[in-house]
Design a protein around this motif. Structure first.
Motif, PDB file in Angstrom:
ATOM      1  N   LYS A  32       0.935  -1.182  -0.027  1.00  0.00           N
ATOM      2  CA  LYS A  32      -0.050  -0.016   0.076  1.00  0.00           C
ATOM      3  C   LYS A  32       0.925   1.406   0.058  1.00  0.00           C
ATOM      4  N   ALA A  35       1.811   1.848  -3.547  1.00  0.00           N
ATOM      5  CA  ALA A  35       0.936   2.259  -4.375  1.00  0.00           C
ATOM      6  C   ALA A  35       0.785   3.679  -4.351  1.00  0.00           C
ATOM      7  N   ARG A  80      -1.479   5.482   5.801  1.00  0.00           N
ATOM      8  CA  ARG A  80      -2.284   4.544   5.197  1.00  0.00           C
ATOM      9  C   ARG A  80      -1.840   3.100   5.651  1.00  0.00           C
TER      10      ARG A  80
ATOM     11  N   GLU B 165      -7.681  12.935   4.394  1.00  0.00           N
ATOM     12  CA  GLU B 165      -7.876  12.266   3.065  1.00  0.00           C
ATOM     13  C   GLU B 165      -8.869  13.313   2.224  1.00  0.00           C
TER      14      GLU B 165
ATOM     15  N   GLY C 342     -11.250   6.908   3.918  1.00  0.00           N
ATOM     16  CA  GLY C 342     -11.029   8.213   3.262  1.00  0.00           C
ATOM     17  C   GLY C 342     -10.333   7.936   2.180  1.00  0.00           C
ATOM     18  N   GLU C 343      -9.218   7.154   1.920  1.00  0.00           N
ATOM     19  CA  GLU C 343      -8.533   6.867   0.742  1.00  0.00           C
ATOM     20  C   GLU C 343      -9.254   6.127  -0.320  1.00  0.00           C
ATOM     21  N   TYR C 344     -10.297   5.784   0.182  1.00  0.00           N
ATOM     22  CA  TYR C 344     -11.148   5.122  -0.970  1.00  0.00           C
ATOM     23  C   TYR C 344     -12.594   5.832  -1.308  1.00  0.00           C
ATOM     24  N   SER C 461      -3.861   2.157  -2.552  1.00  0.00           N
ATOM     25  CA  SER C 461      -3.450   3.147  -1.637  1.00  0.00           C
ATOM     26  C   SER C 461      -4.790   4.141  -1.801  1.00  0.00           C
ATOM     27  N   ARG C 462      -5.201   4.208  -3.074  1.00  0.00           N
ATOM     28  CA  ARG C 462      -6.185   5.400  -3.263  1.00  0.00           C
ATOM     29  C   ARG C 462      -7.296   5.270  -4.351  1.00  0.00           C
TER      30      ARG C 462
END
Lengths: 132, 279, 649
Positions: A32, A35, A80, B165, C342-344, C461-462
């Motif tokens: 991750k 990524a 993350r 985010e 949040g990252e998704y 990651s995103r």
């Protein structure tokens, strides 16, 4: 690659853990970090792979990778990571190991004058702290 | 509203336009920013090695100084904000580090000062609604891409600045000035930071990707609060990159400080001329 | 003077490898009151037990000490042997010289032997003062309560009811079938979930021994194994179900459209009606939250159109009481909300959905009638990314555990997608493919080989919106390359978590939960369907994430536990509990405070403390707390404890 107990649990790996305060074997290699890494495109080893090399005790490969110098300490990886491993700190630890041996990545005296002129102080101070 | 103000090294040199526009705007808004008399460079980057606390000494001294004056500490450079805030959190949470720094600097500061970014002062102490009412020259029609970068937001557990985010403070600020925020996906991606001094020819890739994204979503310009981000983006020559305080000064009519755009690679005047008077 | 026999077990080398058992026998045979002592390699074996029985008969023993492993292992074994030889079983005691001696002192043989001798002496002193006791008999109400009517709860209810006992089946939702009712197809056979579920829901609905209570919640439980008293809150439906014929004219005419929870917010339903066409019971209910009439007093269309006048706006909440002998908890699971990530996209990107939403998209009774169309614009997605482990194996933002079923259902989703969209591409980000089940690995490989699923080993990651695409930034750790996919639809396999109010129910039932809120089983390996409270059993995802076959198997196991409980007229409770000397007790009530099981009370009239023997677990807390010494623990009295300590010092 030849693996031995001495290599896998080397003094070097312990030192990186000590400087970074992070557990290298906490990482389960999900990738991750890689990524989302903004510098990944210009790295020859993706960040998770550098960590894998550490898990395998591959000191010289990890330390010779340009990846550790291209890390911008942006903390995207750490914010993350599902395993609570702060890779930014591990990258810093690898840089620190080299810098403490006097192996600077950037020589401040050789920076081009036009760059010194144009760059904000913040970049110079920050960059030289990371690179020399 | 009176605060201790930490300009940081760049605002006195390469980002004079940032400092000047901030101070002029603050004066206009009745926010008193009193420059800390004895400030030193924060070190620009928060030290990540856990076995050496030397680099924390300087920010610790600054924090302690502001605290002894009984004032909240305001800064507007993302880099300074990141270093000061993280140092403050560390000192408050880690008695071992606090003890070492305290002994070294010879003051018993324990992390009680409040470290504020100027945007936070505008949002919470002044209020964006109040700001909106003070705007005399709304930037109607100007599409602004807010660029957060890393240092304001990460690591989220230390910074507690906004949702890491999906932040919104810049957007709300831009709306208060009458301009239109551009929602583009790269607003929280890193610009490459100090890697630009490594002279790696590809170290500019992240900045170029941010500029492409902002352009694709129709931004006229980018705003930021970080001199390093400003440099990394501006130097690519794609679109004007302004400090948020420059837009603020413009909207408040403090035009005298905006005459000098010599520090910009891309002159923002052609873009701004269409939307604001006095440029 | 008692006649006590001591039997020292070698436990192969487990004990004899450390403790000199011969020395223990020699030493203890000198001890006052010990008339017989011997050792044997495996005392728990048939020949070993025969030695005990023989000695009891030949030497007229009236007390026996077996120095062996933990009483958890073989206390019952040896007590039954003693009983067979005519000795009261409560006059046989275990002295643990394995877990508490040989295993922990293997480096110190001599000291371990001395410790064994002291332990045995101490237990001999206890045994000398043991009384003959009789187990306490408890009556059993042969009726079961099952909480939750998903596949697991229904299966338990059916098995208990089929065996001839009454079952009260309580379900919070208006319909039964649980999560399985939301599924389109099931792995690894791809048979239609409804086709295998509806025969069960129909059977539950019409079973003469199952009392089905939907719209209901268990709010209070008191009593004990065999005799639980349960209070059940029944929420109002605002419809006289006894009159209603299920014509659904009310639902057709209701003007108020609301987001369907059953369709995970992707489809619409009405303020009155049923969640889906096969719902059992097929009777409408009014949503208090959404009904125009109940909130403003206007409308009332349903009442006007109902041909049998079944609408009852005055309906009220009721609480009913039930007596049951056993309880089965089958409350199922929730999905970790995608808003955690949040990252998704924090649930803000319309084309990022979770696994249950995909089930609804693929279901022929779902919002798209089974066509795979993405929520934002109804287009058929050509590139679909499935992300596994979203919140599973993620100690930072989700749960540290593996949710167990996501690998399989993500493969299923991708295959079903490919079966409908032949020119589409399915990508699956995975960490490890965990396909340990019958036919599971073959299923995954079929997906890869026949349906062209592309597995990418790594996390994402995103995820963000870019125009009408959903950009996915992931990594493929096998090629060590970052992967960028401009997807049309992203499906997140979010973690399985306990129902949001599982902890509240656990409090009502006085059950333990694990760190995450799953109900705690009595033993992870040997007693996986029993809770720590006798008479309460667990099944399905209430206990831990599991798939349908495992849930059904556990449901059967829970049912067999209930049936075992119901197999006799009486239950036996160990007599080694506390009792009160009414002449000494002053009724101070300290014992009531000290008891964690609710087994102590003070009689209002006599002002003397009482013991509910069947609730007492023999922990001794109250006996220790009693300031007057009125509370006494049977066969663990103060003189016994003091003599045991004396023997050791």
């Amino acid at each position: 690659m030849q693996l031995t107990a001495d290599k896998v649990r080397s003094e070097f790996v312990f030192r990186v853990e000590e400087i970074s305060g992070e557990k290298i074997h906490g990482c389960y290699q999900c990738g991750k970090c890689s990524a989302g890494c903004p510098m990944a495109e210009v790295m020859e080893y993706l960040p998770h792979r550098v960590l894998r090399l550490l898990q395998l005790g591959q000191e010289s490969v990890a330390l010779s990778s340009r990846t550790i110098w291209l890390c911008a300490a942006c903390h995207t990886c750490a914010s993350r990571c599902p395993r609570s491993v702060d890779l930014s700190r591990i990258m810093e630890a690898l840089r620190t190991v080299l810098l403490r041996e006097g192996k600077d990545f950037v020589n401040p005296t050789r920076l081009p004058p036009e760059l010194l002129e144009a760059m904000p102080q913040q970049a110079l101070v920050g960059g030289l702290r990371k690179y020399s | 509203m009176r605060y201790s103000y930490f300009p940081g090294c760049t605002l006195h040199t390469q980002a004079k336009n940032f400092g000047a526009s901030a101070l002029a705007s603050a004066r206009e808004l009745g926010i008193e920013l009193v420059e800390l008399p004895d400030w030193q460079c924060c070190g620009a980057v928060y030290p990540l090695a856990s076995d050496n606390h030397m680099a924390l000494v300087s920010p610790y001294r600054t924090l302690s100084s502001a605290h002894s004056r009984g004032e909240d500490l305001v800064t507007m450079c993302s880099g300074c904000y990141n270093v000061l805030k993280r140092t403050n959190v560390r000192v408050a949470k880690d008695p071992d580090v606090q003890g070492k720094l305290s002994a070294f600097v010879e003051t018993d500061y324990r992390g009680d000062a409040r470290v504020l970014h100027l945007l936070e002062v505008l949002k919470t102490d002044l209020g964006f609604e109040a700001l909106k009412e003070r705007v005399t020259r709304p930037l109607t029609g100007l599409s602004v891409a807010p660029y957060y970068g890393c240092l304001l937001l990460r690591p989220p557990e230390d910074m507690q600045f906004d949702d890491a985010e999906s932040p919104s403070i810049f957007e709300d600020f831009i709306r208060a000035l009458g301009a239109t925020p551009v929602d583009y996906p790269y607003r929280t991606e890193c610009c490459g930071a100090y890697v630009s001094i490594s002279e790696d020819e590809r170290s500019g890739e992240p900045a170029r990707a941010i500029l492409r994204s902002a352009g694709r979503y129709g931004a006229h310009c980018i705003v930021t609060s970080c001199p390093l981000c400003q440099y990394n983006l501006d130097v690519k020559g794609q679109m004007p990159v302004l400090y948020f305080t420059q837009l603020l000064a413009l909207a408040l009519g403090c035009t005298e400080v905006l005459q000098d755009f010599s520090l910009h690679h891309v002159d923002p005047r052609p873009v701004l001329a269409g939307f604001a008077n006095g440029v | 003077m008692r006649r006590i026999g001591v039997f020292v077990c070698w436990c192969g080398y487990n004990i004899a490898g450390t403790v000199d058992v011969k020395a223990v026998v020699e030493e203890i045979s000198q001890y006052p009151g010990v008339v017989h002592a011997e050792d044997y390699k495996y005392m728990c074996s048939d020949p070993g037990q025969a030695l005990i029985k023989q000695a009891i008969a030949e030497k007229q023993l009236d007390g026996v000490v077996v120095a062996a492993c933990s009483p958890n292992m073989h206390e019952t074994t040896f007590r039954l042997a003693a009983q067979a030889a005519g000795l009261n079983p409560y006059r046989l005691e275990i002295c643990n010289i394995r877990e508490q001696d040989s295993w922990v002192h293997s480096q110190y043989k001599q000291e371990a032997t001395e410790k064994a001798i002291e332990l045995v002496r101490s237990v001999v002193e206890k045994t000398r003062r043991d009384e003959s006791l009789k187990p306490i008999a408890v009556s059993v109400t042969k009726k079961a309560l099952v909480i939750g009517a998903g596949i697991s709860g229904m299966q338990t209810a059916l098995e208990v009811a089929d065996a001839g006992y009454q079952v009260v089946l309580v379900e919070r939702l208006p319909h039964i079938g649980g999560r399985m009712a939301q599924l389109s197809e099931t792995f690894p056979t791809l048979d239609c979930a409804s086709c295998i579920l509806t025969p069960k829901t129909a059977e539950v609905g019409r079973h003469e021994r199952i009392q089905l209570m939907t719209h209901s919640e268990v709010v209070k439980v008191s009593g004990y194994v065999g005799n639980f008293n349960v209070k059940i809150k029944v929420h109002p439906t605002y419809v006289h179900w006894d009159r209603c014929t299920g014509c659904m004219e009310c639902m057709n005419k209701c003007p108020k459209k609301v987001d369907s929870e059953f369709d995970r917010g992707m489809g619409k339903t009405k303020a009155i009606g049923v969640a889906f066409p096969q719902a059992v019971p097929y009777r409408p209910a009014i949503s208090r939250e959404h009904c125009i009439y109940l909130n403003s007093g206007k409308c009332g269309v349903c009442k006007k159109v109902c041909p049998v006048d079944a609408i009852n706006f005055e309906d009220e909440e009721r609480v009913i009481e039930e007596q049951v002998g056993a309880i089965v908890v089958a409350t199922g699971y929730d999905l970790l909300p995608k808003e955690h990530f949040g990252e998704y996209g924090y649930g803000r990107i319309p084309d990022v959905i979770d696994g249950l939403q995909f089930e609804r998209l693929n279901s022929s009774s779902g919002p798209t009638q089974g066509e795979i169309r993405r929520p934002s614009d109804g287009r058929v997605p050509k590139e679909v990314v499935f992300i596994q482990c979203v919140g599973s194996r993620d100690q930072e933002k989700g749960m540290p555990y593996c949710s167990k079923i996501c690998c399989m259902y993500s493969a299923k989703h991708a295959m079903l997608y490919k079966h409908k969209v032949h020119d589409g591409q399915a990508y699956l980000f995975y960490m490890d493919i965990r396909a340990a089940g019958k036919g599971y690995e073959e299923f995954i490989q079929r997906g890869v080989e026949q349906d062209g699923l592309l597995y990418l080993r790594g996390r994402v990651s995103r995820v963000f919106q870019e125009g009408d695409k959903v950009m996915v930034w992931g990594t493929d750790t096998l090629s060590c390359e970052n992967v960028r996919i401009a997807a049309d639809l992203v499906v997140l396999a979010t973690a399985i978590v306990p129902r949001h109010d599982a902890r509240e129910l656990a409090q009502v039932l006085r059950l333990g939960t694990d760190a995450y809120g799953f109900f705690q089983e009595a033993h992870p390996k040997l007693r996986p369907v029993e809770s720590l409270t006798r008479g309460i059993y667990l099944t399905g995802c209430a206990q831990a994430p599991k798939d349908i076959p495992d849930s059904v198997a556990q449901a059967g196991s829970a049912a067999s536990k209930v049936l075992t409980l119901f197999s006799g007229e009486e239950l036996q409770h160990p007599p080694t509990v506390v009792e009160v000397d009414p002449d000494i007790c002053v009724g101070c009530g300290i014992c009531v405070e000290a008891c964690p099981y609710g087994a102590r009370a003070v009689d209002e009239h006599t002002r003397v403390a009482t013991v509910f023997e069947v609730l007492c677990q023999g922990c001794g807390g109250c006996a220790a707390a009693c300031p007057s010494g009125a509370t006494k623990h049977r066969n663990l009295t103060k003189p016994q404890l003091l003599s045991m300590i004396d023997a050791m010092l």
